[in-house]
Scaffold this active site. Structure first.
Site, PDB file in Angstrom:
ATOM      1  N   LYS A 183      22.562 -35.161  46.211  1.00 43.04           N
ATOM      2  CA  LYS A 183      21.417 -35.866  45.629  1.00 43.04           C
ATOM      3  C   LYS A 183      20.680 -34.949  44.661  1.00 43.04           C
ATOM      4  O   LYS A 183      20.375 -35.328  43.543  1.00 43.04           O
ATOM      5  CB  LYS A 183      20.485 -36.350  46.746  1.00 43.04           C
ATOM      6  CG  LYS A 183      19.281 -37.065  46.197  1.00 43.04           C
ATOM      7  CD  LYS A 183      18.290 -37.462  47.258  1.00 43.04           C
ATOM      8  CE  LYS A 183      17.018 -37.931  46.580  1.00 43.04           C
ATOM      9  NZ  LYS A 183      15.947 -38.212  47.522  1.00 43.04           N
ATOM     10  N   GLU A 189      25.426 -24.734  48.977  1.00 42.00           N
ATOM     11  CA  GLU A 189      26.765 -24.916  49.538  1.00 42.00           C
ATOM     12  C   GLU A 189      27.642 -25.734  48.580  1.00 42.00           C
ATOM     13  O   GLU A 189      28.774 -25.363  48.276  1.00 42.00           O
ATOM     14  CB  GLU A 189      26.687 -25.682  50.877  1.00 42.00           C
ATOM     15  CG  GLU A 189      26.124 -24.898  52.036  1.00 42.00           C
ATOM     16  CD  GLU A 189      24.627 -25.091  52.202  1.00 42.00           C
ATOM     17  OE1 GLU A 189      23.932 -25.364  51.188  1.00 42.00           O
ATOM     18  OE2 GLU A 189      24.149 -24.940  53.339  1.00 42.00           O
ATOM     19  N   GLY A 242      18.448 -38.348  51.246  1.00 41.86           N
ATOM     20  CA  GLY A 242      19.802 -37.818  51.410  1.00 41.86           C
ATOM     21  C   GLY A 242      20.502 -38.415  52.617  1.00 41.86           C
ATOM     22  O   GLY A 242      21.679 -38.782  52.560  1.00 41.86           O
ATOM     23  N   ARG A 243      19.787 -38.561  53.732  1.00 44.09           N
ATOM     24  CA  ARG A 243      20.441 -39.039  54.953  1.00 44.09           C
ATOM     25  C   ARG A 243      20.652 -40.554  54.947  1.00 44.09           C
ATOM     26  O   ARG A 243      21.156 -41.111  55.924  1.00 44.09           O
ATOM     27  CB  ARG A 243      19.668 -38.579  56.189  1.00 44.09           C
ATOM     28  CG  ARG A 243      18.176 -38.812  56.175  1.00 44.09           C
ATOM     29  CD  ARG A 243      17.517 -38.027  57.318  1.00 44.09           C
ATOM     30  NE  ARG A 243      16.062 -38.107  57.348  1.00 44.09           N
ATOM     31  CZ  ARG A 243      15.254 -37.311  56.649  1.00 44.09           C
ATOM     32  NH1 ARG A 243      15.763 -36.416  55.825  1.00 44.09           N
ATOM     33  NH2 ARG A 243      13.933 -37.417  56.759  1.00 44.09           N
ATOM     34  N   GLU A 328      16.424 -34.993  61.642  1.00 42.45           N
ATOM     35  CA  GLU A 328      15.748 -34.632  60.400  1.00 42.45           C
ATOM     36  C   GLU A 328      14.542 -35.555  60.193  1.00 42.45           C
ATOM     37  O   GLU A 328      13.536 -35.165  59.616  1.00 42.45           O
ATOM     38  CB  GLU A 328      16.725 -34.752  59.212  1.00 42.45           C
ATOM     39  CG  GLU A 328      16.547 -33.642  58.189  1.00 42.45           C
ATOM     40  CD  GLU A 328      17.683 -33.544  57.176  1.00 42.45           C
ATOM     41  OE1 GLU A 328      18.397 -32.538  57.202  1.00 42.45           O
ATOM     42  OE2 GLU A 328      17.840 -34.455  56.358  1.00 42.45           O
ATOM     43  N   HIS A 359      34.568 -35.364  80.487  1.00 43.22           N
ATOM     44  CA  HIS A 359      35.216 -34.154  81.001  1.00 43.22           C
ATOM     45  C   HIS A 359      34.578 -32.901  80.419  1.00 43.22           C
ATOM     46  O   HIS A 359      35.114 -31.814  80.546  1.00 43.22           O
ATOM     47  CB  HIS A 359      36.713 -34.205  80.681  1.00 43.22           C
ATOM     48  CG  HIS A 359      37.379 -35.408  81.267  1.00 43.22           C
ATOM     49  ND1 HIS A 359      37.883 -35.433  82.552  1.00 43.22           N
ATOM     50  CD2 HIS A 359      37.545 -36.664  80.772  1.00 43.22           C
ATOM     51  CE1 HIS A 359      38.369 -36.638  82.814  1.00 43.22           C
ATOM     52  NE2 HIS A 359      38.171 -37.408  81.745  1.00 43.22           N
ATOM     53  N   LYS A 487      16.051 -23.099  53.483  1.00 44.93           N
ATOM     54  CA  LYS A 487      16.856 -22.932  52.263  1.00 44.93           C
ATOM     55  C   LYS A 487      16.236 -21.863  51.376  1.00 44.93           C
ATOM     56  O   LYS A 487      16.935 -21.025  50.805  1.00 44.93           O
ATOM     57  CB  LYS A 487      16.899 -24.237  51.457  1.00 44.93           C
ATOM     58  CG  LYS A 487      17.765 -25.327  52.020  1.00 44.93           C
ATOM     59  CD  LYS A 487      17.809 -26.494  51.018  1.00 44.93           C
ATOM     60  CE  LYS A 487      18.321 -27.762  51.645  1.00 44.93           C
ATOM     61  NZ  LYS A 487      18.232 -28.930  50.789  1.00 44.93           N
TER      62      LYS A 487
HETATM   63  O1  F6P Z   1      19.741 -30.615  55.103  1.00 40.37           O
HETATM   64  C1  F6P Z   1      18.720 -30.850  54.224  1.00 40.37           C
HETATM   65  C2  F6P Z   1      19.171 -31.768  53.147  1.00 40.37           C
HETATM   66  O2  F6P Z   1      18.131 -31.814  52.248  1.00 40.37           O
HETATM   67  C3  F6P Z   1      19.545 -33.149  53.661  1.00 40.37           C
HETATM   68  O3  F6P Z   1      18.460 -33.981  53.775  1.00 40.37           O
HETATM   69  C4  F6P Z   1      20.542 -33.576  52.669  1.00 40.37           C
HETATM   70  O4  F6P Z   1      21.312 -34.615  53.156  1.00 40.37           O
HETATM   71  C5  F6P Z   1      21.317 -32.292  52.463  1.00 40.37           C
HETATM   72  O5  F6P Z   1      20.328 -31.282  52.479  1.00 40.37           O
HETATM   73  C6  F6P Z   1      22.111 -32.217  51.194  1.00 40.37           C
HETATM   74  O6  F6P Z   1      21.295 -32.350  50.075  1.00 40.37           O
HETATM   75  P1  F6P Z   1      21.878 -32.760  48.672  1.00 40.37           P
HETATM   76  O7  F6P Z   1      22.479 -34.112  48.794  1.00 40.37           O
HETATM   77  O8  F6P Z   1      20.722 -32.726  47.732  1.00 40.37           O
HETATM   78  O9  F6P Z   1      22.918 -31.753  48.292  1.00 40.37           O
END
Ligand code: F6P
Length: 525
Positions: A183, A189, A242-243, A328, A359, A487
Site C-alpha cells: 500500500k 521488506e 493494509g489489513r 493490529e 495434538h 519500523k
Molecule cells: O505491519 C504494519 C503494516 O503497516 C500493515 O498494516 C500492513 O499490512 C503492512 O505493514 C504492509 O504495509 P504495506 O502494504 O504498505 O507494504
C-alpha cells in the site's frame, strides 16, 4: 450517550456497569435461536454467555456507543480512523456496482489477467508483500489452489534473505512475474525483496526486468519512479487499510493463480455479509453478536486470548490473517481521545487448523489454568471424495467443542476409572487428573462448503466483529502506531549496523551492546 470522537472510558458508563452485572448473572445454555443464519455461513453462539438481561444490557451499551450511526458512518466511507484522518471503506471495494475509479481499476486488472492467460504467460508468480499485502492472498491461494495450479506461486514476505532466496530458487525467471504488493510502497521488506528479484532477473539475462514486475499500491507515482511501467501499476486508495486490502487489486495474484471467479466470489460473499451487518437486527446480527461475546470474554470474564481453530486444512493461513486483522486493530489501550480504556481490550489471537491443533496445544485449552475461547470453523461438505475423512473431521470439531463446554466431572472420571477395573484408591487419584472443568466458551462457524463466497463472507464477518468491539471499547481499530514505531527504530538500527551512522548513545545498554557486537562482526566479513 458518549460523543463519538470522545468516547467515555467504559468504567464510567452506567450501561457498561449493567452489562458487566448482566454477564455475571448469565449462563451458557443451548437455544436454537442462538444459531444465526447469514449469507455464506451459520454462526452458532449458543456456547457463549446469554440471558434476556444480557441482551437488553448489550442493546443499551450499543446505543450508548451510537452504534447505528457509527455503522452507517463506516459503511458510507466516513472518517472512522481519526488519528490518520481516514475512512476505512473496504466495503466499497466489494460493492456489486463499485464506483467509477474502483471499477476502472478492476477492469484494468481483469484485462491484464485476460492477456496473461491468453498468452499462457507467467508460469511462475512471486508475490512479494507483507502483513495485509500478503496474508489474504496466501489464504485465498491456499484455500482454492491446494490441489495444484498451472501457475506456480511463491510468497516472499520476510526481510530474512533466505525468504527471497528460496522464493526465487529454481524458477525459470524468463517466465516469472514479480507481484509487489505494498500500500505504502515504502515497506523495507517489500522494496528490498523487490530489488533482489530485479537483480536476479537481470542476472538471468532478462532484457527488461521491469516488464516482469507489477505493483499494487496506493502510491502509484512512487512505484513508477521505482521503474515499474505505468501499465503494470494497479492502485488502491488511502481509505483502504493494509489489513483490508485483499479486496483490492492485491488479489491479482489470486486471480492469476486460480482464476478471476474466485476473486469475484469472495467479493460477492463479503458484500453479502456487509448487507447482513447493515440490516440484520442486533439479536440476529452475526458480527454484532460475535463482538459482544468477544467483549464479554475479554473484558468481563478476563480471557487473555482467542483461539482460532479452522477444521479445514486449506484454511491454515486464516489464523495469521485473523491474527493481523484482530491484533493490529484491537491492540490499543487508549480511547479515541487518548484516555485509558479502563478495561482489557483485544485478546492475543492464535491457533492452527484442527486436527493438528488437537495434538499440539488443545491439552492447554482443556485443562490449562487459563483456557481461551475458541472459534471453531468447519465446512459441512468437503471437496474431496473420502467421506470417512470428512466425517472424522466434523466429529473431531464437535467433540473438542463439547469437551470444552461440558467438561468431565470428577464423578464421571471416577466411574470411568472404576469401570476400567481400578481400585477405589487408584481411581480416586487418577480421576483428579481426568477431570475437565468445562464451561469454556466457543463459537461454531459452519460454512456449507469452502466456496469463495463463503470465505468472503467469513472474512467480512471478522472485519465487522472487530469494528464493533473497537466501538464498544472506544478505541481506533484502524490505525497501528505501535507497528510504525518499531519500523522507525529498525530503520535507524539498520543504518547503525551497516556503519552509515554512529551508534546512538540514547539506546538502552543492552541494545547498544548487541548493535556494537553485530556491527563489529559484519565489519570483519
Ligand atoms: O505491519 C504494519 C503494516 O503497516 C500493515 O498494516 C500492513 O499490512 C503492512 O505493514 C504492509 O504495509 P504495506 O502494504 O504498505 O507494504
Amino acid at each position: 450517550m458518549s460523543d463519538n470522537n470522545n468516547p467515555l472510558p467504559l468504567p464510567s458508563l452506567p450501561e457498561w456497569r449493567n452489562f458487566v452485572a448482566a454477564t455475571q448473572q448469565s449462563a451458557i445454555s443451548f437455544d436454537r435461536a442462538r444459531i444465526i443464519d447469514t449469507p455464506g455461513l451459520q454462526l452458532d453462539i449458543s456456547a457463549q454467555r446469554h440471558s434476556p438481561e444480557l441482551t437488553a444490557a448489550a442493546q443499551a451499551l450499543l446505543d450508548a456507543r451510537n452504534f447505528d450511526a457509527m455503522r452507517r458512518h463506516l459503511l458510507e466511507g466516513g472518517i472512522v480512523n481519526p488519528s490518520e484522518k481516514r475512512a476505512a471503506w473496504h466495503s466499497a471495494l466489494r460493492a456489486a456496482a463499485p464506483v467509477g475509479p474502483i471499477n476502472a481499476e478492476r477492469q484494468r486488472m481483469n484485462e491484464f489477467i485476460r492477456k496473461a492467460d491468453s498468452e499462457r504467460r507467467w508460469r511462475n508468480i512471486v508475490h512479494i508483500g507483507i502483513g495485509g499485502s500478503d496474508w489474504g492472498v496466501r489464504l485465498a491461494v491456499g484455500a482454492f489452489g491446494y490441489a495444484g495450479m498451472w501457475r506456480q506461486v511463491r510468497f516472499v514476505a520476510n526481510i530474512d534473505g533466505h525468504a527471497i532466496e528460496g522464493g526465487l530458487a529454481g524458477l525459470d525467471l524468463r517466465d516469472t512475474l514479480i507481484v509487489m504488493a505494498s500500500k505504502s510502497f515504502t515497506t523495507a521488506e517489500t522494496l528490498e525483496n523487490g530489488l533482489r528479484a530485479l537483480e536476479r532477473l537481470r542476472a538471468a539475462g532478462v532484457e527488461d526486468p521491469y516488464q516482469h514486475v507489477v505493483a499494487i499500491t496506493a502510491r502509484p507515482e512512487t512505484a513508477r519512479d521505482w521503474g515499474i511501467p505505468a501499465s503494470h501499476v494497479f492502485r488502491l486508495w488511502d481509505w483502504v487499510g493494509g489489513r483490508f486490502s485483499l479486496w483490492s487489486s492485491v488479489s491479482l495474484t489470486t486471480a492469476l493463480a486460480i482464476n478471476s471467479d474466485v476473486v469475484a466470489g469472495m467479493l460477492a460473499g463479503a458484500t453479502a455479509m456487509d448487507h447482513h451487518f447493515a440490516n440484520a437486527p442486533i439479536e440476529k446480527n452475526a458480527p454484532v453478536q460475535m463482538a459482544l461475546s468477544g467483549v464479554v470474554n475479554r473484558s468481563v470474564l478476563g480471557y487473555g486470548s482467542l483461539n482460532i481453530a479452522p477444521y479445514d486444512f486449506r484454511l491454515a493461513a486464516l489464523v495469521p490473517y485473523i491474527q493481523q486483522l484482530e491484533m493490529e486493530s484491537l491492540g490499543k489501550s487508549v480511547t479515541l481521545d487518548g484516555q485509558p480504556v479502563g478495561v482489557p481490550t483485544g485478546p492475543a489471537v492464535w491457533g492452527m487448523p484442527g486436527t493438528d491443533a488437537q495434538h499440539t496445544f488443545f491439552q492447554w485449552l482443556h485443562q490449562g489454568s487459563d483456557g481461551a475461547p475458541v472459534d471453531f470453523i468447519v465446512c459441512q461438505n468437503a471437496d474431496h471424495q473420502w467421506r470417512n475423512h470428512h466425517e472424522s473431521l466434523l466429529a473431531n470439531c464437535l467433540a473438542q467443542r463439547e469437551a470444552l463446554l461440558e467438561g468431565k466431572s470428577h464423578s464421571h472420571a471416577m466411574m470411568e476409572c472404576l469401570s476400567a477395573g481400578m481400585s477405589h484408591d487408584e481411581a480416586e487419584a487418577l480421576a483428579l487428573h481426568r477431570t475437565h472443568p468445562g464451561g469454556r466458551p466457543s463459537n461454531l462457524i459452519v460454512l456449507p462448503r469452502l466456496s469463495p463466497y463463503a470465505l468472503g463472507s467469513l472474512l467480512a464477518l471478522y472485519e465487522h466483529k472487530i469494528f464493533v468491539q473497537g466501538l464498544i471499547w472506544g478505541i481506533n481499530p484502524f490505525d497501528q502506531w505501535g507497528v510504525e514505531y518499531g519500523k522507525v527504530l529498525a530503520t535507524g538500527i539498520t543504518r547503525e549496523l551497516n556503519g552509515d551512522i554512529p551508534v546512538d548513545a540514547a539506546h538502552d545498554a543492552s541494545t547498544r551492546h548487541w548493535i556494537e557486537q553485530f556491527r563489529n562482526d559484519s565489519a570483519k566479513r
